[in-house]
Design an enzyme around this catalytic site. Structure first.
Site, PDB file in Angstrom:
ATOM      1  CE  LYS A  47      14.241  31.804  77.000  1.00  0.00           C
ATOM      2  NZ  LYS A  47      15.231  31.695  75.738  1.00  0.00           N
ATOM      3  CB  THR A  51      21.898  31.491  74.770  1.00  0.00           C
ATOM      4  OG1 THR A  51      23.157  31.683  73.915  1.00  0.00           O
ATOM      5  CG2 THR A  51      20.506  32.394  73.974  1.00  0.00           C
TER       6      THR A  51
END
Length: 460
Positions: free
Chosen positions: A230, A241
């Protein structure tokens, strides 16, 4: 470089045929989910190599089950927010984590677990709250989460890893998480659909879920590697991130497996950038069950170890490219190839600097072939090279050679950018800096007006 050119040719040949499909994908993704798993999948972007794509994500490899569900952790909406991956037996475990000093409680928890043991059984992921910057109370939530899951699975709490994503500064909705565990465990399965449920559950601002799997012949044994990731914003090394869980049924010694996953992350998630922000929660977890059989791979110099590492790296690169493709507000994927440096590390640094440049990203969004911004970013990457040896290409168009600008067709170069972004395709930038053996690739996306809008309203 030959692999990169082949991939570029394939993408360009597919551009017209896939135009309608990509536009439909984006329209569907932009709509608010109506059901727990109502989100489309990202394109599969695994590099070509001696492997082939298979279905199943984290369940493609033997010895794993997965599931996702809506447990009521999100602030609003019906989308699933809890994911679970479980190994049938002890699985070799590897982890790569953010370098942010303000790391999330689950990052610290996973580091502590992996410092004490080489194998684990389960990975639990929640979306909605990052459980970062939450102090001792946030870590206590991790201990409770692991303990409650362990009871439900009838394993030890030391065999559980935890990942969280969501708003920084907010603790997990622990009561909702614990209450959901019996149903989550009861729903575990080994189908592609079960794996898809887990992949959707970990998304936040993602418009698409990111899953992939491949199979390769390793020492005469068919071995599979699969995973989900994700990430859409706050994407920048180190890590980028995101959260990622990969599984493999390879029989590999835990210390070697950790090295393979670490190097694979260096060549993938640490080579992507959307916006220059490194998050508090970035994590890659790799599990290897050994269920494929065959002799245990222990020698890092063996052909089997090299084949496994190549397959793992390819899968991680495919997932990382999907994250950059889905960058918040993005209209394209940017692939930057650099070569001619003294070593691969130098080439990766140059490619990363260009892919991360806000000015390069903005120019591509504006369909402006501003080669000066590319040259500038290459120059501040911290890698020594002769400026008079610099060559730059944008797709099929040469912009600079031997440190001198070329009289290129600016309209044609702008049209290349416009056509590529219109179908959410891949913009290729190739940079040569000399005659050295180094080569590296990085990925990013353009920087659009929508990026600011998304992040200006993230918590509201």
């Amino acid at each position: 470089m030959q692999l990169k050119r082949a991939l570029g040719t394939s993408i360009r040949a597919d551009r017209k045929a896939g135009c309608r499909q990509r536009r439909l994908l984006l329209r569907v993704a932009a709509a608010a989910p109506q059901h727990a798993f109502d989100i489309p999948a990202a394109p599969i972007l695994i590099p070509a190599g001696p492997w082939w794509e298979v279905d199943g994500s984290v369940c493609a490899a033997k010895g794993f089950k997965a599931q996702g569900m809506a447990g009521g952790l999100r602030a609003s909406g019906p989308k699933a927010d809890l994911a679970l991956v479980v190994a049938d037996g002890e699985a070799a475990a590897a982890g790569v984590f953010t370098t942010n000093i303000v790391c999330a409680a689950p990052v610290t928890f996973c580091r502590n677990v992996l410092a004490d043991r080489e194998t684990v059984r389960a990975v639990l992921v929640n979306a909605g709250q990052a459980n970062a910057a939450t102090g001792d109370a946030g870590y206590e939530d991790c201990l409770v989460s692991a303990s409650e899951l362990a009871k439900t699975l009838d394993i030890s709490a030391e065999e559980v890893l935890l990942l969280s994503t969501g708003v920084i500064g907010r603790r997990i909705k622990l009561d909702a998480l614990v209450a959901s565990l019996p149903a989550l465990v009861a729903g575990l399965g080994a189908s592609a659909e079960d794996a898809h449920h887990a992949a959707v559950a970990v998304t936040t601002t993602d418009l698409v879920s990111k899953s992939a799997a491949l199979e390769a012949d390793i020492g005469g044994v068919p071995v599979r590697v699969g995973g989900f990731a994700k990430g859409s914003g706050m994407i920048h090394p180190n890590m980028a991130t995101m959260l990622c869980v990969i599984t493999s049924d390879a029989a590999v010694a835990p210390p070697l497996w950790r090295d393979i996953v670490r190097r694979g992350a260096t060549a993938s998630f640490n080579q992507i950038s959307v916006d220059g922000d490194t998050s508090t929660n970035d994590t890659v977890i790799g599990l290897a069950s050994g269920a494929a059989g065959g002799a245990l791979i222990t020698d890092p110099a063996s052909a089997e170890a090299e084949q496994l590492e190549a397959a793992v790296t390819a899968l991680l690169q495919g997932l990382a490219k999907s994250v950059a493709w889905d960058g918040e507000g993005a209209t394209c994927l940017i692939e930057v190839g650099a070569s001619g440096t003294a070593d691969d590390a130098g080439a990766r640094a140059v490619a990363r600097a260009v892919a991360a440049s806000s000015l390069v990203k903005a120019a591509i969004f504006g369909h402006d072939p501003n080669w000066g911004r590319i040259a500038c970013a290459a120059g501040y990457a911290g890698v020594p090279f002769d400026a008079n040896a610099l060559n730059i290409r944008l797709g099929p168009i040469g912009l600079m050679t031997a440190g001198q600008p070329l009289g290129f067709d600016a309209k044609a170069a702008s049209a290349y950018l416009k056509e590529t972004t219109a179908v959410h395709g891949t913009v290729h930038i190739d940079i040569s800096l000399g005659n050295g053996p180094g080569a590296g690739t990085a990925w990013g996306c353009d920087l659009s007006y929508d990026y600011v809008k998304i992040n200006a309203e993230y918590t509201t």
